[in-house]
Write an enzyme that holds these catalytic residues in place. Structure first.
Site, PDB file in Angstrom:
ATOM      1  N   LYS A 222      52.643  57.359  80.202  1.00 19.29           N
ATOM      2  CA  LYS A 222      53.521  57.103  78.845  1.00 19.29           C
ATOM      3  C   LYS A 222      53.612  57.023  77.988  1.00 19.29           C
ATOM      4  CE  LYS A 222      55.620  54.115  75.869  1.00 19.29           C
ATOM      5  NZ  LYS A 222      57.015  53.250  76.066  1.00 19.29           N
TER       6      LYS A 222
ATOM      7  N   CYS B  32      57.539  53.980  68.396  1.00 17.37           N
ATOM      8  CA  CYS B  32      56.706  54.593  70.099  1.00 17.37           C
ATOM      9  C   CYS B  32      56.760  56.328  69.929  1.00 17.37           C
ATOM     10  CB  CYS B  32      58.417  54.323  70.740  1.00 17.37           C
ATOM     11  SG  CYS B  32      58.742  52.799  71.294  1.00 17.37           S
TER      12      CYS B  32
END
Ligand code: SAJ
Length: 448
Positions: free
Chosen positions: A213, A267
């Protein structure tokens, strides 16, 4: 093991709420948990507190038919999904306290056979730490980090990777990594996600899934930094960076992203620090990318200041404030940062326009910045700065910009929308395809 029929999602934010909606729409009983009472009340009324296409209708439907209910305290379920924030604090240190608090909160309702999945973007090792926290709170149960395949509770890490603005479709179609702390944990997580996902599911370890991720977002950050570095190179050489990237990307193995005023959102500008923080000695490239992208708003302000006429008060119109196109989210937005820096430049009047919001974001208020619509802002401006390539801004008549000085940080007007000279000489394959009517002509037309 019995079928999973009840799912509890802890954290009803940008990821948790759509996840609730998706499981509920597939016939599972969903219990959404959030510490924020206002969020819980809103969801129970069938309303939403975030902006995401099509989510409002879906939430309304699943609340109305009783498959989703929201609570402020954890409830029993067969599977738990933790989707809480993992921000950074201080000098970019990851803050996993919300994950640990969620684990402590749900521990009392755990029963033998339950599955706990962590979805929050997390530093490597967080799933194991979270499991230690669960085990501390429930010494009567066994967990896979110590008891492996024999454990009472199953634990896995499976990161979300949906794009804001396309969450509902990407939630179903994106492939997923599933990192169980045991084989049984991975198998149970596969059972859970198979209920909503049509993409492929890839089984790995929890630690690898955590790094996967972070790697995805760090890759994008480095690629955008490369584009931003190229923008500086092209400016120095008086070349058009948009054209250079577009032509370089014609190579079958080159895919450079787009330069801009910086990297925003919660993010891509955050996750690389989770890797850098863990292994600072081997992350020079990621660290340089962060520095390049963080410096972009200052570069843009420098470009604007360079256009000012000394001794004259001038008006600068800044178009777009969100962190990326066609959304209303202004949090961690480089466009907001540019406007904030500009407000401190002496002898200019700053006007800002953002078609998706009604008023200036709080951090820009009280600084003498005027908020208006894009066309009025352009009318009054000496210098027009395009900060976000919103669809609407691409529709502005170029004649409105004719006598203005432009800083186009996204290449929207100066390249993407501009009349490009037709410098493409059609290759043989393209010509033959066109002559055969391939691929655009319908089969019925071809037969005729
Ligand atoms: N940006 C550029 N140039 C580009 C692309 C993006 O300057 O060519 C800027 C945008 O303007 C924005 C920032 O980068 O300020 C981030 O935007 P984004 O669209 O690249 O990504 P996010 O933050 O909305 O979502 C990302 C996605 N990750 C990847 O594409 C690898 C998404 O799939 C993740 O689920 C999400 O982060 C997340 O939650 O981690």
């Amino acid at each position: 093991m019995s079928e999973i029929t009840t799912v509890s999602v802890i954290g009803m934010g940008y990821i948790g709420l759509p996840t609730c909606a998706m499981f509920a729409s597939r016939g599972l009983m969903v219990k959404g948990i959030d510490v924020n009472e206002a969020v819980v009340e809103k969801v129970n009324r069938g309303e939403i507190h975030i902006v995401e296409p099509d989510l409002d209708g879906l939430i309304h439907k699943v609340v109305a038919n009783g498959s989703l209910r929201a609570f402020t305290t954890p409830q029993t379920a067969d599977a738990f999904i933790i989707a809480v924030p993992t921000p950074f604090v201080g000098d970019h240190e990851p803050d996993v306290s919300y994950v640990m608090a969620a684990a402590r909160a749900l521990a009392p309702v755990l029963k033998k056979g339950d599955l706990v999945v962590l979805e929050s973007t997390s530093p490597v090792g967080t799933t194991r730490r979270m499991t230690e926290e669960l085990a501390k709170a429930r010494p009567d149960l066994s967990f896979p980090h110590t008891d492996g395949e024999d454990a009472d509770i199953l634990v896995a890490y499976s990161p979300e990777r949906v794009l804001p603005g396309k969450v509902l479709s990407e939630l179903i179609s994106n492939h997923r990594s599933i990192g169980g702390l045991s084989k049984a944990s991975s198998a149970r997580a596969v059972d859970l996600y198979s209920k909503i996902i049509v993409g492929d599911l890839f089984i790995t370890t929890a630690e690898s899934a955590e790094l996967v991720k972070l790697t995805e977002n760090a890759f994008r950050d480095v690629n955008i930094a490369f584009a931003n570095e190229l923008a500086a190179v092209c400016q120095e050489l008086s070349l058009n960076v948009w054209e250079v990237i577009e032509l370089a990307n014609k190579h079958p193995r080159v895919n450079i992203l787009q330069p801009g005023p910086g990297v925003g959102g919660h993010c891509i500008a955050v996750d690389p620090y989770f890797i850098i923080n863990a292994v600072p000695q081997h992350t020079q490239l990621m660290q340089a990318a962060r520095e390049i992208n963080n410096a972009r708003p200052h570069t843009v302000v420098g470009d604007i200041v360079a256009l000012l006429e000394p001794g004259k008060r001038q008006t600068v119109a800044c178009l777009g404030l969100s962190f990326k196109p066609n959304i209303d989210d202004v949090r961690e937005s480089p466009a907001v940062e540019v406007v904030k820096l500009l407000a401190d430049v002496p002898n200019i009047k700053v006007i800002a326009a953002e078609p998706h919001i009604e008023a200036l974001p709080a951090e820009l208020q009280g600084k003498g910045i005027i908020f208006t619509d894009a066309l009025s802002a352009i009318d009054k401006a000496d210098i027009v700065v395009l900060l976000v390539d919103h669809r609407q801004l691409g529709l502005i008549d170029p004649r409105a910009l004719e006598d203005k000085k432009l800083v186009d940080t996204r290449g929207l007007w100066t390249w993407k929308k501009a009349q490009k000279p037709d410098a493409r000489i059609e290759g043989r394959k393209a010509r033959e395809d066109r002559e055969r009517g391939f691929p655009l002509r319908r089969a019925s037309d071809r037969a005729a």
